[in-house]
Design an enzyme around this catalytic site. Structure first.
Site, mmCIF file in Angstrom:
data_model
loop_
_atom_site.group_PDB
_atom_site.id
_atom_site.type_symbol
_atom_site.label_atom_id
_atom_site.label_comp_id
_atom_site.label_asym_id
_atom_site.label_seq_id
_atom_site.Cartn_x
_atom_site.Cartn_y
_atom_site.Cartn_z
ATOM 1 N N ASN A 144 12.626 29.763 -5.014
ATOM 2 C CA ASN A 144 12.051 31.091 -4.816
ATOM 3 C C ASN A 144 10.946 31.062 -3.772
ATOM 4 O O ASN A 144 10.856 31.931 -2.898
ATOM 5 C CB ASN A 144 11.485 31.625 -6.136
ATOM 6 C CG ASN A 144 12.553 32.027 -7.123
ATOM 7 O OD1 ASN A 144 13.735 32.081 -6.795
ATOM 8 N ND2 ASN A 144 12.146 32.312 -8.341
ATOM 9 N N HIS A 188 24.952 48.241 -0.074
ATOM 10 C CA HIS A 188 24.592 47.470 -1.265
ATOM 11 C C HIS A 188 25.294 47.994 -2.522
ATOM 12 O O HIS A 188 25.198 47.390 -3.590
ATOM 13 C CB HIS A 188 23.065 47.516 -1.447
ATOM 14 C CG HIS A 188 22.524 46.511 -2.402
ATOM 15 N ND1 HIS A 188 21.930 46.854 -3.601
ATOM 16 C CD2 HIS A 188 22.474 45.160 -2.348
ATOM 17 C CE1 HIS A 188 21.534 45.772 -4.230
ATOM 18 N NE2 HIS A 188 21.854 44.726 -3.508
ATOM 19 N N HIS A 196 19.409 41.247 -13.952
ATOM 20 C CA HIS A 196 19.717 41.814 -12.636
ATOM 21 C C HIS A 196 20.094 43.290 -12.701
ATOM 22 O O HIS A 196 20.154 43.965 -11.673
ATOM 23 C CB HIS A 196 20.866 41.007 -12.012
ATOM 24 C CG HIS A 196 21.159 41.326 -10.589
ATOM 25 N ND1 HIS A 196 22.267 42.054 -10.192
ATOM 26 C CD2 HIS A 196 20.490 41.015 -9.455
ATOM 27 C CE1 HIS A 196 22.268 42.160 -8.876
ATOM 28 N NE2 HIS A 196 21.198 41.555 -8.402
#
Length: 716
Positions: free
Chosen positions: A47, A438, A599
């Site tokens: 990350n 997206h 998510h």
């Protein structure tokens, strides 16, 4: 922190670092299995690498052009230099915490007789083993560079580990020399298991330490007798600049951008703090680095992201529960038959991803199917989705794939997918200037008795069978004619975007970005505010990855001041101040970091007792709302709507892996109701599994506890 409180919102990058601290908390948690704690250190490191490659690089660019008033600059409300300074301080603190956690884990590893050994602590058998391993596997994969004799300093690859080597003689009779070796972990992996004296012991050595042990052999030609070596890595600006040259295609621009990315400007130099000072100064000079350029002294080991794949040698194993088939699909030979009859909501990773692939496979061979259209953002490396689409073309179907070439860090893979698909006869759409695609949608057209019916899906997550095993997402399989008519409208826009956004604006069920979602969210929040002022029940439960859009945050502040009950489940970036004495009902804001990466995006508005429930691909960020094509889908089936509300209720009750998102970014664990432990990801699995077995529901407190489960290996 006092200066932070003067702002209307928390700086996005500071909030992100707070999120990564939550990942680090999992590595520190002694209740987490040891191998998974190591993996969380790897996730934290990965990350951080991406944070520097993208966000820090962007801030550095902004700092260079700080005289210009850009929208991004205004959004930050403080100078890029100030945020860069805050980032530097927070990262240094986190690195110290990381080192402490790693030291504690090493001690726990030794208790389980797992030893990570260096080249200085090998018995005779192990020494012979790594000599042989070096000759057979490593030597042919390394090219030592005598960097002082090279006029132009060699390009150092992002994500690679390097050994800086100092060659000298003890008697001082020869001038010191510097050399560079790239550790070939991409080819050979990072970890090598060594012979152990007993069966219950495991000795593991890092690849760079095998190279260190063999430095004398590598540099025998030069006649030196003393060798020092220290690891370091360079993190580069990963932004791809898409210029406005109309003579080049988007593909050419991306290909050029990928080449430039590989040579991006260094934004971080991480090195062993014990590195020879003269070598460090030399490297800084040759790389054109100044002291302010995010020099990060650290320990002996770098590129900790590789530790996500640490060998599974521990006695205590994780027990991840396998995904199971949705109950509506267990006894049917064809997924399509069920979807044409009723909506099906798959909840990953609890439910199997296979029905998505099966529905596409069925469409590929169904003689009545004429057309398949689908969006793809991030695909698995050996994508079964792609295989089904290729098979569909070979069976005479018209297949259209919207392949987003600008999906960050997947650009190269998507270019390769484009070439393969086009070779097979698939029509590939590659995007719209300045707007990323997206949305996660699929449209299948089928002719029955001279009548065309539409079915497909709308999802919150990528069409990736690998990440579907570790990412928490929702996928609605549906033939609802209103939803599918809007999916068709979105594809019309993607195919004919030059004609304008009328197709998007015509959507009646779906709420697309960039045309409608911001406006509709404001309307729904305003409705709850009105209800609160009328003393009627007013509620919002919102789940997403990131909440940073200032206009919507202002609207949430207004709602909280009006008395709307607001519950937030935000995994990552959270720029809202959740605590304010003017809020009539305190805002409940939590983040869950656990086995699976949360998510999904789910928006629930009370609507005076007639809840409006949506799933979405869009976070509440400027980039999603204004610069991407996204799809927000209403959940119309009352059973599914109830199921989604139940899942979010379980998450809001989590008091094991949930943290409070407070104004001070303290990441305190939510410990309410201590008599009943609710670990939401386990409870959701059991809730859905129990429904699959019995068609009944249970309260979280009635669900039996199951053993700890293995943590995800992907990036958070």
């Amino acid at each position: 922190m006092a200066e932070l409180m003067k702002r209307k919102t928390i700086a996005r990058d500071i909030s992100w670092l707070s999120f990564n601290s939550r990942v680090l908390q999992e590595a520190a948690d002694p209740s987490v299995p040891l191998r998974e704690r190591i993996r969380f250190l790897g996730i934290f490191s990965n990350n951080m690498d991406e944070f520097f490659r993208v966000r820090v690089a962007t801030l550095k660019r902004m700092s260079e052009y700080s005289g210009r008033k850009t929208r991004i600059n205004m959004h930050l409300e403080v100078s890029p230099d100030k945020i860069l300074g805050d980032i530097q301080s927070m990262v240094m603190e986190q690195n110290e915490e990381f080192d402490t956690i790693w030291s504690d884990i090493r001690k726990e590893m030794e208790k389980e007789k797992v030893f990570l050994v260096s080249e200085d602590h090998l018995d005779q058998t192990q020494q012979q083993f790594i000599q042989n391993y070096f000759e057979e596997e490593v030597r042919s994969n390394i090219i030592p560079l005598m960097i002082e004799s090279i006029p132009q300093f060699p390009y150092l690859r992002d994500k690679s580990i390097y050994l800086g080597v100092v060659l000298s003689r003890q008697d001082g009779s020869m001038k010191r020399k510097y050399a560079l070796i790239e550790v070939p972990s991409r080819v050979l992996g990072r970890f090598v298991q060594l012979p152990s004296a007993t069966m219950d012991e495991h000795h593991i050595i890092l690849l760079e330490d095998i190279i260190r042990y063999n430095l004398r052999s590598i540099f025998a030609y030069f006649g030196y007798d003393t060798y020092g070596s220290w690891a370091f890595k360079v993190t580069r600006d990963a932004e791809i600049d898409i210029d406005n040259d109309i003579s080049t295609t988007l593909i050419q621009k991306i290909e050029k951008g990928l080449k430039n990315r590989r040579r991006g400007k260094p934004v971080r130099f991480v090195y062993d703090k014990e590195m020879d000072s003269h070598l460090l100064e030399y490297l800084m000079k040759r790389l054109n680095l100044a002291r302010k350029d995010n020099l990060m002294p650290g320990g002996r080991i770098h590129n900790f992201r590789h530790f996500m794949d640490f060998p599974d040698v521990f006695h205590k194993k994780g027990q991840r529960k396998k995904p199971f088939t949705h109950p509506l699909l267990i006894k049917t030979p064809r997924v399509t038959d069920v979807v044409l009859d009723q909506d099906v909501m798959l909840h990953f990773p609890y439910h199997s991803f296979n029905p998505v692939i099966d529905m596409l496979r069925e469409a590929a061979i169904d003689p009545n199917v004429t057309t398949i259209k689908i969006t793809c953002y991030r695909l698995a490396s050996n994508s079964k989705i792609i295989n089904t689409l290729v098979n569909a073309v070979r069976n005479g179907k018209h297949v259209t794939v919207m392949l987003e070439l600008r999906a960050r860090f997947d650009e190269e893979a998507n270019l390769e997918w484009k070439e393969r698909l086009e070779d097979e006869g698939v029509k590939v759409l590659i995007g719209i200037p300045n707007i990323k695609i997206h949305a996660k949608i699929c449209l299948i057209k089928k002719r029955i008795n001279n009548f065309t019916i539409h079915y497909g899906f709308v999802s919150t997550g990528n069409l990736n069978e690998k990440t579907a095993k570790v990412y928490g997402d929702h996928c609605l399989l549906t033939s609802d004619r209103h939803i599918m008519a809007d999916v068709n409208r979105i594809f019309n826009y993607l195919e004919k975007w030059k004609e304008g956004t009328d197709s998007l604006r015509a959507c009646k069920a779906l709420i697309p970005c960039p045309t409608s979602l911001r406006r509709e969210l404001i309307k729904m929040i305003t409705r709850e505010i009105r209800l609160a002022k009328e003393k009627k029940p007013a509620t919002m439960t919102l789940k997403m990855n990131s909440l940073s859009d200032e206009e919507l945050i202002d609207k949430l502040y207004e709602a909280a001041r009006a008395g709307v009950e607001i519950k937030l489940i935000i995994r990552g970036i959270f720029c809202m101040f959740s605590e304010n004495s003017k809020f009539i009902i305190p805002v409940k804001a939590i983040s869950i970091i656990d086995e699976y990466l949360e998510h999904a995006r789910v928006f629930i508005f009370g609507n005076n007792g007639k809840e409006k429930v949506y799933i979405s691909s869009a976070d509440w960020m400027v980039r999603n709302l204004d610069h991407r094509v996204e799809a927000t889908c209403p959940v119309l089936d009352p059973t599914i709507r109830h199921e989604l509300i139940k899942i979010l209720d379980i998450q809001l009750a989590d008091n094991v892996k949930a943290r409070w998102l407070d104004n001070e970014l303290l990441n305190k664990y939510k410990k309410d109701n201590p008599d009943v432990k609710v670990r939401s990801q386990i409870e959701i699995y059991n809730y859905l599994y129990h429904k699959a077995l019995h068609g009944e529901e249970t309260k979280p407190s009635e669900i039996p506890q199951i053993p700890p489960i293995t943590h995800a290996t992907g990036s958070y």
